[in-house]
Design a protein around this motif. Structure first.
Motif, short mmCIF file in Angstrom:
data_model
loop_
_atom_site.label_atom_id
_atom_site.label_comp_id
_atom_site.label_asym_id
_atom_site.label_seq_id
_atom_site.Cartn_x
_atom_site.Cartn_y
_atom_site.Cartn_z
N LEU A 8 1.00 -1.12 0.11
CA LEU A 8 -0.12 0.10 0.11
C LEU A 8 1.05 1.29 -0.06
O LEU A 8 2.07 1.21 0.50
CB LEU A 8 -0.77 -0.02 1.15
CG LEU A 8 -1.97 -0.98 1.53
CD1 LEU A 8 -2.84 -0.77 2.64
CD2 LEU A 8 -2.89 -0.86 -0.01
N ASN A 9 0.46 2.28 -0.78
CA ASN A 9 1.14 3.69 -0.71
C ASN A 9 0.32 4.25 0.65
O ASN A 9 -0.69 4.13 1.16
CB ASN A 9 0.57 4.56 -1.81
CG ASN A 9 0.91 4.10 -2.89
OD1 ASN A 9 2.30 3.73 -3.14
ND2 ASN A 9 0.28 4.11 -4.03
N LYS A 10 1.36 4.67 1.49
CA LYS A 10 0.87 5.25 3.12
C LYS A 10 1.10 6.70 2.79
O LYS A 10 1.95 7.18 2.35
CB LYS A 10 1.93 4.23 4.08
CG LYS A 10 1.64 2.92 3.89
CD LYS A 10 2.76 2.18 4.98
CE LYS A 10 2.55 0.66 4.82
NZ LYS A 10 2.68 0.18 3.46
N PRO A 11 0.20 7.26 3.63
CA PRO A 11 0.38 8.79 4.15
C PRO A 11 1.61 9.06 4.63
O PRO A 11 2.32 8.29 5.15
CB PRO A 11 -0.73 9.00 5.05
CG PRO A 11 -1.65 7.89 4.79
CD PRO A 11 -0.90 6.86 4.64
N PRO A 15 2.61 6.61 11.03
CA PRO A 15 3.64 6.09 12.19
C PRO A 15 4.39 4.92 11.88
O PRO A 15 3.85 3.97 11.06
CB PRO A 15 2.89 6.07 13.44
CG PRO A 15 1.64 6.31 13.21
CD PRO A 15 1.49 6.35 11.69
N PRO A 16 5.56 4.78 12.44
CA PRO A 16 6.17 3.36 12.38
C PRO A 16 5.39 2.38 12.80
O PRO A 16 4.84 2.72 14.02
CB PRO A 16 7.67 3.74 12.77
CG PRO A 16 7.65 4.77 13.60
CD PRO A 16 6.39 5.62 13.18
N ALA A 17 5.49 1.24 12.22
CA ALA A 17 4.75 -0.01 13.08
C ALA A 17 5.20 -0.02 14.68
O ALA A 17 3.99 -0.65 15.32
CB ALA A 17 5.05 -1.22 12.33
N SER A 18 6.19 0.32 14.88
CA SER A 18 6.74 0.09 16.22
C SER A 18 6.04 0.88 17.26
O SER A 18 5.72 0.66 18.32
CB SER A 18 7.97 0.36 16.50
OG SER A 18 8.50 1.53 16.14
N VAL A 19 5.05 1.95 16.88
CA VAL A 19 4.45 2.71 17.65
C VAL A 19 3.26 2.20 17.96
O VAL A 19 2.48 2.55 19.22
CB VAL A 19 4.04 4.08 16.67
CG1 VAL A 19 3.07 4.88 17.54
CG2 VAL A 19 5.24 4.64 16.49
N PHE A 20 2.50 1.25 17.18
CA PHE A 20 1.17 0.97 17.34
C PHE A 20 1.01 -0.04 18.70
O PHE A 20 0.00 0.13 19.29
CB PHE A 20 0.59 0.21 16.24
CG PHE A 20 0.37 1.18 15.05
CD1 PHE A 20 -0.86 1.85 14.98
CD2 PHE A 20 1.40 1.26 14.16
CE1 PHE A 20 -1.00 2.56 14.05
CE2 PHE A 20 1.04 2.22 12.97
CZ PHE A 20 -0.13 2.83 12.89
#
Length: 125
Positions: A8-11, A15-20
């Protein structure tokens, strides 16, 4: 890793995946504490806890809809409904225990951000 998501094209503000993980862990803690505080004060009132449990259900539903079904448009519908149910839960909790309502504010803000992010995925893909 999910190849669909990776493609996917991401905005730019994604945030980086590590934030979630840490953010959701903290939010689930505050959601649980808010529910516990309201329950301690009012017991299991249907009018109080129906929106609480429905928003938990919608929260659980978003991930399989977005990542499992690869359906960002349907996921956006889910997250908007989730947002409404969080507001209804806050409305139910504030009169019972103000702190319980306030503990849901970061959750509402994060879900607002997540809804914008979800819309960004739709716009870019």
């Amino acid at each position: 890793p999910d190849l669909w998501y990776a493609s996917l094209n991401k905005p730019a503000w994604n945030p980086p995946a590590s934030v979630f993980g840490p953010v959701w862990s903290l939010l689930y803690l505050t959601i649980g504490i808010a529910g516990w505080l309201a329950w301690r004060r009012s017991g299991w009132s249907r009018s109080t806890f129906q929106p609480y449990f429905v928003q938990l259900l919608l929260n659980m539903l978003w991930t399989p809809v977005f990542f499992g079904l690869h359906a960002p448009a349907f996921a956006l519908v889910v997250i908007v409904a989730l947002w409404v149910l969080i507001v209804l839960t806050m409305r139910a909790f504030f009169p019972i225990r103000r702190l319980a309502g306030w503990l849901l504010v970061p959750y509402l803000l994060w879900v607002s951000f997540a809804a914008l992010l979800n819309a960004g995925y739709m716009a870019l893909n």
